[in-house]
Design an enzyme around this catalytic site. Structure first.
Site, PDB file in Angstrom:
ATOM      1  CG  ASP A 223      -0.196   0.158   2.517  1.00 19.57           C
ATOM      2  OD1 ASP A 223       0.985  -0.211   2.573  1.00 19.57           O
ATOM      3  OD2 ASP A 223      -0.790   0.650   3.487  1.00 19.57           O
ATOM      4  CB  CYS A 231      -1.344  -4.679  10.186  1.00 19.09           C
ATOM      5  SG  CYS A 231      -1.531  -5.052   8.438  1.00 19.09           S
TER       6      CYS A 231
HETATM    7  C1  LIG Z   1       3.847  -3.339   3.606  1.00 22.26           C
HETATM    8  S1  LIG Z   1       3.557  -3.767   5.244  1.00 22.26           S
HETATM    9  C2  LIG Z   1       1.922  -3.098   5.498  1.00 22.26           C
HETATM   10  C3  LIG Z   1       1.908  -1.657   5.860  1.00 22.26           C
HETATM   11  C4  LIG Z   1       0.560  -1.181   6.256  1.00 22.26           C
HETATM   12  N1  LIG Z   1       0.437   0.225   5.919  1.00 22.26           N
HETATM   13  C5  LIG Z   1       0.321  -1.314   7.771  1.00 22.26           C
HETATM   14  O1  LIG Z   1       0.147  -0.300   8.399  1.00 22.26           O
HETATM   15  O2  LIG Z   1       0.273  -2.413   8.254  1.00 22.26           O
HETATM   16  C6  LIG Z   1       3.221  -5.470   5.131  1.00 22.26           C
HETATM   17  C7  LIG Z   1       3.261  -6.229   6.409  1.00 22.26           C
HETATM   18  O3  LIG Z   1       4.604  -6.549   6.764  1.00 22.26           O
HETATM   19  C8  LIG Z   1       4.732  -6.643   8.166  1.00 22.26           C
HETATM   20  N2  LIG Z   1       5.790  -5.704   8.580  1.00 22.26           N
HETATM   21  C9  LIG Z   1       6.426  -4.792   7.814  1.00 22.26           C
HETATM   22  N3  LIG Z   1       7.385  -4.156   8.517  1.00 22.26           N
HETATM   23  C10 LIG Z   1       7.355  -4.679   9.756  1.00 22.26           C
HETATM   24  C11 LIG Z   1       8.103  -4.439  10.968  1.00 22.26           C
HETATM   25  N4  LIG Z   1       9.080  -3.543  11.011  1.00 22.26           N
HETATM   26  N5  LIG Z   1       7.796  -5.164  12.065  1.00 22.26           N
HETATM   27  C12 LIG Z   1       6.818  -6.093  12.032  1.00 22.26           C
HETATM   28  N6  LIG Z   1       6.088  -6.357  10.929  1.00 22.26           N
HETATM   29  C13 LIG Z   1       6.342  -5.671   9.812  1.00 22.26           C
HETATM   30  C14 LIG Z   1       3.400  -6.293   8.764  1.00 22.26           C
HETATM   31  O4  LIG Z   1       2.700  -7.483   9.053  1.00 22.26           O
HETATM   32  C15 LIG Z   1       2.734  -5.537   7.630  1.00 22.26           C
HETATM   33  O5  LIG Z   1       1.352  -5.646   7.703  1.00 22.26           O
END
Ligand SMILES: C[S@@+](CC[C@H](N)C(=O)[O-])C[C@H]1O[C@@H](n2cnc3c(N)ncnc32)[C@H](O)[C@@H]1O
Length: 327
Positions: A223, A231
């Site tokens: 996104d 999330c």
């Molecule tokens: C592209 S991210 C989604 C971003 C979205 N805008 C949100 O707020 O969740 C995809 C997924 O990767 C995981 N993720 C990404 N970075 C993370 C982090 N630093 N710690 C834990 N989970 C992470 C989370 O589960 C997230 O929903």
């Protein structure tokens, strides 16, 4: 910028071409400014469109016109990289990529992952495509290890899920992938709430280790940070615990620490192998995202990717790189 004869340099980005008017010469435009006369006046496709839509159409046409050339350049770059890697392996300067493991010889980890694919409506078509590729990459990573992490892709009703339809249109035999379950139901109906930990970069709690009795949920969304706290808020609404990866304790990223689904998956996979977060981060996060040029091994296994030789970075469409680091 003045040239030697004192004229205004018409090619300087962001500055008006000299047309004899001293006022025009002094106006500095936004670097992205392009003259409007590029919009064809006699093309009916532009009639009645707002300026913004005209620009968008123009941009799209430019993209279409240069697409094949750009693809060819990228292909050449990939070939060169592959050749360089091969030469490095032959010279003993790099490790050969691991061989694919046969599913029957693999011993799956006890840690489980769920990719929560309930966010189709929040993604554009190209983001859905990117999501398909990211899930494919998670599977590819599993194929290269003796101890894959079983994962469940949730909310995969074939009539409503764009992800399911996307896989179907790729004629991918994804339903038979080893160590992957495709579930029509949403996460909260499949697992007990107590066993779920929703991973989120916005969570207050930090994931110190991986607990074999838990299911770690990765939000299946691309996104570009349009949907902040998505999330984290979902976890709160469902009454599920959430946790962020301990990135800041081990490495420094150049930008925000929101990672793509496949990078998070690979970090968890590497952690189950090494029980060392730093090694896991360095193995999965692309080098350019890490401050101070700490050596990473990310991309070591790229050649064995099933997704058309694409690297994790390639999986992000142009202009969307932010999500690797993130938006
Ligand atoms: C592209 S991210 C989604 C971003 C979205 N805008 C949100 O707020 O969740 C995809 C997924 O990767 C995981 N993720 C990404 N970075 C993370 C982090 N630093 N710690 C834990 N989970 C992470 C989370 O589960 C997230 O929903």
């Amino acid at each position: 910028m003045s040239s030697e004869n004192g004229d205004i340099d018409d090619h300087e980005e962001g500055r008006l071409p000299s047309e004899g008017s001293s006022e025009a010469d002094s106006v500095v435009r936004h670097p992205k400014w392009r003259p409007h006369h590029e919009i064809p006046k006699d093309d009916p496709a532009f009639d009645g469109l707002s300026k913004r839509s005209q620009k968008r159409l123009l941009k799209q046409r430019r993209f279409e016109a240069t697409k094949d050339e750009k693809r060819a350049i990228e292909k050449e770059k990939r070939k060169l990289k592959k050749r360089e890697r091969h030469e490095a392996i032959v010279a003993g300067l790099a490790q050969p990529p691991p061989k694919r493991a046969k599913p029957e010889e693999q011993t799956p980890c006890r840690v489980r992952i769920a990719i929560d694919c309930a966010f189709d409506d929040l993604m554009m078509d190209k983001e859905i495509k990117s999501m398909l590729q990211q899930i494919t990459r998670c599977h590819s990573q599993n194929r290269l290890t003796q101890h894959p992490i079983p994962f469940t892709v949730t909310s995969q009703d074939k009539n409503t899920s764009k992800i399911a339809q996307g896989f179907k249109s790729r004629h991918d035999d994804h339903s038979r992938w080893a160590h992957v379950k495709w579930e029509t139901r949403p996460i909260e109906q499949i697992f007990d709430k107590d066993e779920l930990i929703y991973l989120s970069a916005d969570a207050t709690d930090v994931c110190e280790t991986l607990d074999e009795s838990k299911v770690y949920v990765i939000g299946g969304i691309v996104d570009h940070n349009r949907h902040k706290l998505l999330c984290e808020n979902k976890a709160k609404t469902l009454g599920i615990k959430s946790a962020q990866l301990p990135i800041g304790d081990y490495i420094k990223l150049n930008s925000r620490k929101v990672l793509t689904v496949n990078h998070v998956f690979e970090i968890l996979l590497r952690y189950t192998e090494t029980h060392d977060w730093q090694k896991a981060f360095l193995a999965a996060i692309p080098q350019r995202k890490i401050e101070n040029g700490q050596e990473t091994e990310a991309g070591l296994y790229e050649q064995q990717e099933e997704d058309g030789g694409q690297t994790g970075d390639d999986l992000v469409s142009p202009g969307h790189e932010a999500e690797l680091s993130e938006p």
